[in-house]
Write an enzyme that holds these catalytic residues in place. Structure first.
Site, PDB file in Angstrom:
ATOM      1  CD  GLU A  40      27.793  38.248  -3.868  1.00  0.00           C
ATOM      2  OE1 GLU A  40      28.987  38.465  -4.079  1.00  0.00           O
ATOM      3  OE2 GLU A  40      27.171  38.716  -2.900  1.00  0.00           O
TER       4      GLU A  40
ATOM      5  CG  ASP B 205      31.631  43.760  -3.785  1.00  0.00           C
ATOM      6  OD1 ASP B 205      30.988  44.714  -3.321  1.00  0.00           O
ATOM      7  OD2 ASP B 205      31.690  42.649  -3.232  1.00  0.00           O
TER       8      ASP B 205
ATOM      9  CD  GLU C 227      33.118  43.130   1.346  1.00  0.00           C
ATOM     10  OE1 GLU C 227      32.085  43.798   1.275  1.00  0.00           O
ATOM     11  OE2 GLU C 227      33.250  42.011   0.817  1.00  0.00           O
TER      12      GLU C 227
END
Lengths: 726, 726
Positions: B315, B389, B417
């Protein structure tokens, strides 16, 4: 420099945590500062009996939310202070009754005929009375909110150890609009905030109402603060969308019983950004229509909405000048949208042009004075205390007194941008008082700033004072325990601009720490000299704007270059081999001419200028003889050192109070004072190291040289210092 | 949609605040969640007598900080639980003594010859013993830290209402490194944090040590967590500068007595950014030298520094591949720098290339498996539970079992998240358990992920588990009261990966809310189904990665375009008029081939694949007959609705506990459940509205249509949703 300084303070903090971190027994109840000045801990033993006798019974209706707030506060407060809550009663059945209400909420109050009318809507009286032969105390007002204010005042009497006999108190606010400005962003960041993130949990509003919101309202009501601007003056149009208006409305609902109205900072370009219009020109009919509709939408959700605060054409914000219109055009357009609903526009005078090469200190005056008389009745122009930006010391803003036909609001900062952030103990009330007592001479001697603000000088119909809040999600609200005093003092001075900083400090210390004389006196003493000390170790003798770029943390008198000259330090100090200071006399920028002639003469004359403003108004040679007899350079160094010494003395005083203040708060203050001493020394040393390169003069005898080289100080970087703008 | 939903909940919250906001009397002591599971409130009346008899005397040394921590915790805990602290004594003088220590700290423990050796450094035993004819309880260990863990365990027995007679408990951790990963930025923002700002006050460190730091350490020690990575894996080189290392050292000092070692996320390019080098090439001698010097500098400040966590070439983060080197080259270079000091590198396997067009789920495996055996002994590779993820549900990561020569650490998320943030009640332990119990089949049946992690499958010398923390400055630490359970459960499962989610939930509820059976059972019930409910209302049947872009808040299955395909939703669901799902069988990306053959066969076979992973591995027509007999479309809708219904049921259950839970916590949970129900409905409705445009099929009978149009759902924007990356 940035080593861990006081192992002792750190260890004390850990020890305090061991003792108090997770309280499991009443005696270990930690004082973490959350309760502010509304702690309601038991009064001194010798007063308990008397107070219990004077507050043995409570006669108070609870038919409205505000009445309930007053009654509940009295029950909570008295229970805490006296160990037992008074009995609630419908009538007076014994001596020592406390009767609260208005002529319409309370037949007893009505019968007492207490001449409340002159008190206005928010005023109150507290009077010892007799009711059918029984001794009682009446807390009376014309409106529920006055009674709530009176209830807090009554509790304050007990909290500060005052007698409750023969009371005859009449209070009403001298300023109508007493508002906090929250520079809180929608993502939770607080610009110039040093107390953690925003207390507004926008993401979970309106569905989750943190209990803290009501405690915020209680604390403000206890001071008479009656308005709050929820969002940063550097605002986002998004705040005006339905989703966010519903969030604001939920807060307004919590605050309403406490007499607090919600305001919003409005982004001038919102009609483009969220309205789909091509322009935000204030004279455009579509734009006017859009704002009218937006005002209607807001008032449907928030019937008592206060109005808009606007930062326009300032530091990159959009505004009417983008369309060739004036500040008055912009403000009036918004005022027209709000007028049908009773709302107010607070239009900020904190403007300085990107193009204008004139002394920044002059620009607000130059732009606004020609507009005097051109604003609608429901517009106030909000003016910072000084013409630059919340410096440790500034002369009063020349606009005060210069706009007789336009109500000017004061904008003080409560948060401590430029003043050491949370860890420096700097009590700001002396600064507020200094500004409010300053004499503009606009209508002869005695034309004080306070009389501009309270409207008496010019007969303003609207009056107001704004404080840039220092409130955040930190447990103690303000980032440090002593910073609570600035919130407190702001609120008290907004209610009555004539209050003395020392009296407020004493009141606050008694409510916050202790009523014992040998605690009150030294703590008040520390506070009263603290702001002068900060001026000394940061920017003595009228120096200003010498801090780190952007975040404004720490000394950086060497700042130069960048997008604009008036965002540098060298622009302001103008040090050369010959001397230092900004010539604002007729031979320089002539900013003095913006003051009334007697003031202009005084500030402009090197012989008469108050020495505290010397380098604000004059460029002076290094060997200039100051009033102490010392040459300027020596006097400068002397003052830097004096500031550091004062902080050292505060640490000493505070150490002496160990055991007299609860351990947890004592430890934090001690640790913060240690940081303050370190940073005061840093300010002194870095400033001396830098200015010595100009003065070329030796340090006066006995003065220690800076601990590090100038290169060292210049090398320090703090990219994550808190509170930076975005 | 985003209207204020439950006036009742809001009002209740305000009421709770009135009751509890600023406590003034012991009976009003607010439960605000700060105390976590260490509340130490009085035990049930019927147990008090027995417990007091069993803990009447405490024999515990305090010669080291860790010994003092154990003794103080027992005093604090027992005083709270029993109303009175046990007497401290040097010897056993009566029945009911509690003896704490190690053979070297306690002569009494030494004399008891308790065979502690096999317990290792961190293990402990708690045993009922007799000392000179007096009945006592020994808490014994080989090292002070084991005794501290034992003290917490002993307190837990009382907190959960267990008998104290005939104790014979032996505990030692099955995983060596049990660490929290804080994704905390230096400016106080927490990436994927939903509990306010970072608890690390970097600006005031090292001089001010918030008492909260010690409470953080206590809470972690109570679970056996023994490491903490202070800063975000998306890290700044600044964290490695002297100024910040001193801050980290100050925290390490607070944590040390509690057995918690500090780690830092290291930015791979730091040699360039703060070292002045031209390169960060791991094979460059200057770079190696720089990191060796840096390690030396760190260990001088933090002698027990744990090591580095590294996110490299992932990332956008820098890494060894920038220089044509492998992950092993990078990790080994850092490992060599740490090795002389005993430090560890935790190298993350969460990588996916910007250039690689392959199924993102496959990339970590492809990159890392070839490196097996190439890492230094002090390197661990840290692998997320699944290959995408932190989705509500993922099949176990194919790397587990596939790197027998490289110690793999588990990376679970504790924060939520993709899981509704703080306001959704989603108990994650069943998810942890599901992963840990998954069978890799790499060494035949029974080769569970847990056995990879605890090292028993491959004989790893290092073992570890990391949890991405959900801790922030919110008063209750985790943003919601129920999110504390995820921190708790993570810690317990890191200590022992075989613990059952239900048992942990029960333990936690007893410590956090109540020991009453009619509270424990319904609350545990709510928790146990909550994660399945989130899967249902967000991403049933193996769907994944369908949330809002960037902030990951709310449903957005329509996301497409942007910088890379695998950051969109359409990449993952691949819905068409014919069907839906990501074909990861041999006919598609063939990700199934990364699993051991028995697993690959099961996942790859439409008949055998667990239905919960159906659309993870298969692209399936809308009319595919699921195991319920319903066509796929109908089953999908059925599950969305079932998820919402579960939340509604939780609200009902919680309402029934009114009065059984303290008012302040009850009100907040009630308000959050209301938000959860609203948002669950939003997920269901938006997803159905969107997927129906592909399926073209009617809703099954009895299913309510979405409340709004698809356009409405697509129009929603949340630029300030919390926790976004930067």
């Amino acid at each position: 420099m940035f080593r861990r300084i006081v192992a002792a303070a750190g260890a004390a903090a850990v020890a305090a945590c061991w003792l108090a971190g997770m309280a499991y027994a009443p005696q270990a109840h930690a004082e973490d500062g959350y309760d502010l000045w509304l702690r309601y801990r038991p009064v001194q033993a010798e007063r308990t009996g008397d107070y219990r006798a004077q507050a043995a019974q409570l006669v108070a209706a609870a038919a409205t939310p505000t009445q309930a707030a007053a009654r509940d506060e009295l029950l909570r407060g008295l229970a805490g202070l006296l160990g037992t809550a008074p009995r609630l009663s419908e009538t007076v059945t014994r001596d020592g009754a406390v009767i609260v209400g208005t002529p319409s909420s309370s037949p007893l109050i009505a019968k007492l005929r207490l001449h409340t009318l002159a008190l206005g809507r928010e005023g109150y009286l507290i009077r010892s009375v007799s009711v059918e032969g029984r001794q009682a105390t009446a807390i009376a007002a014309n409106d529920d909110i006055g009674a709530l204010y009176g209830a807090f005042h009554f509790l304050r009497l007990l909290q500060t150890g005052q007698p409750l006999q023969n009371l005859d108190i009449r209070e009403s606010p001298r300023v109508k609009l007493r508002v906090l400005n929250h520079w809180d962003d929608l993502d939770g960041h607080v610009e110039r905030g040093y107390a953690g993130a925003s207390i507004w949990d926008w993401h979970k509003l309106p569905d989750w109402l943190d209990p803290r919101y009501a405690d915020y309202a209680r604390a403000n009501a206890s001071l008479g603060i009656n308005g709050t601007v929820l969002n940063n003056v550097n605002s986002k149009a998004l705040s005006l969308t339905p989703m966010y208006l519903e969030k604001a409305a939920a807060l307004a609902e919590v605050f309403r019983p406490y007499g607090i109205r919600v305001f919003l900072s409005a982004r001038f370009s919102a009609p483009i950004e969220i309205g789909g219009l091509e322009t935000a020109d204030p004279l455009d009919p579509e734009v006017k229509r859009w704002w009218r509709a937006k005002a209607g939408e807001i008032y449907r959700l928030i019937p008592d909405f206060g109005g808009f605060l606007v930062k326009a054409n300032s530091e990159g914000q959009p505004g009417p000048q983008d369309y060739g219109r004036s500040h008055a055009d912009g403000a009036n357009m918004l005022a027209d949208a709000l007028a049908p609903h009773g709302g107010t526009v607070m239009w900020r005078a904190f403007v300085y042009s990107h193009e204008e090469p004139d002394d920044r200190a002059k620009q607000a005056y130059s732009e606004f004075v020609p507009l005097d008389g051109k604003f609608r009745d429901n517009v106030m122009v909000q003016v910072k205390n000084g013409a630059i930006d919340f410096q440790p010391r500034e002369p009063f803003h020349p606009l005060f007194g210069a706009m007789p036909k336009t109500p000017l609001m004061m904008e003080f900062q409560i948060t401590k941008e430029y003043l050491g952030f949370a860890t420096h103990l700097v009590y700001l009330a002396p600064m507020y008082q200094e500004t409010l007592e300053a004499d503009t001479h606009r209508r002869g001697p005695g034309s004080t700033v306070a009389r501009v603000i309270d409207g008496s000088l010019h007969g303003y119909a609207l009056t107001g004072m704004a404080g840039v809040a220092n409130i955040g999600a930190d447990r103690n609200w303000s980032g440090s325990h002593f910073d609570q005093a600035n919130w407190y003092a702001y609120g008290r001075q907004a209610w009555n601009p004539s209050l003395e900083a020392r009296d407020i400090a004493e009141e606050w210390v008694r409510m916050t720490f202790s009523n014992e004389a040998d605690v009150v006196a030294p703590v008040v003493g520390m506070m009263m000299g603290s702001r002068e000390a900060a001026v000394d170790y940061m920017t003595p003798l009228g120096l200003h704007h010498l801090m780190g770029r952007g975040h404004h943390y720490g000394p950086a008198p060497w700042i130069e270059g960048g997008p604009r000259a008036d965002w540098t330090s060298v622009y302001y100090h103008r040090a050369t081999g010959e001397g230092i200071g900004f010539d604002r006399t007729a031979s320089g920028s002539n900013a003095v001419a913006q003051y009334a002639p007697p003031v202009a003469r005084r500030f402009g004359d090197l012989e008469q200028v108050p020495e505290q403003f010397l380098l604000w108004f004059h460029h002076v040679p290094w060997d200039y003889r100051t009033r102490s007899g010392r040459p300027l350079w020596d006097e400068l160094v002397h003052r830097y050192t004096r500031g550091v010494d004062y902080v050292r003395q505060m640490r000493e005083t505070w150490r002496g109070l160990d055991g007299r203040i609860d351990a947890q708060r004592h430890a934090q203050v001690a640790a913060f004072l240690a940081i303050q001493e370190k940073e005061a020394q840093w300010w002194r040393d870095a400033s001396i190291a830098y200015f010595q390169t100009f003065s070329g003069r030796p340090l006066p005898a006995g003065e220690a040289p800076p601990a590090h080289s100038l290169d060292y100080y210049r090398s320090l970087e703090f990219p994550y210092a808190p509170g930076d703008g975005r």
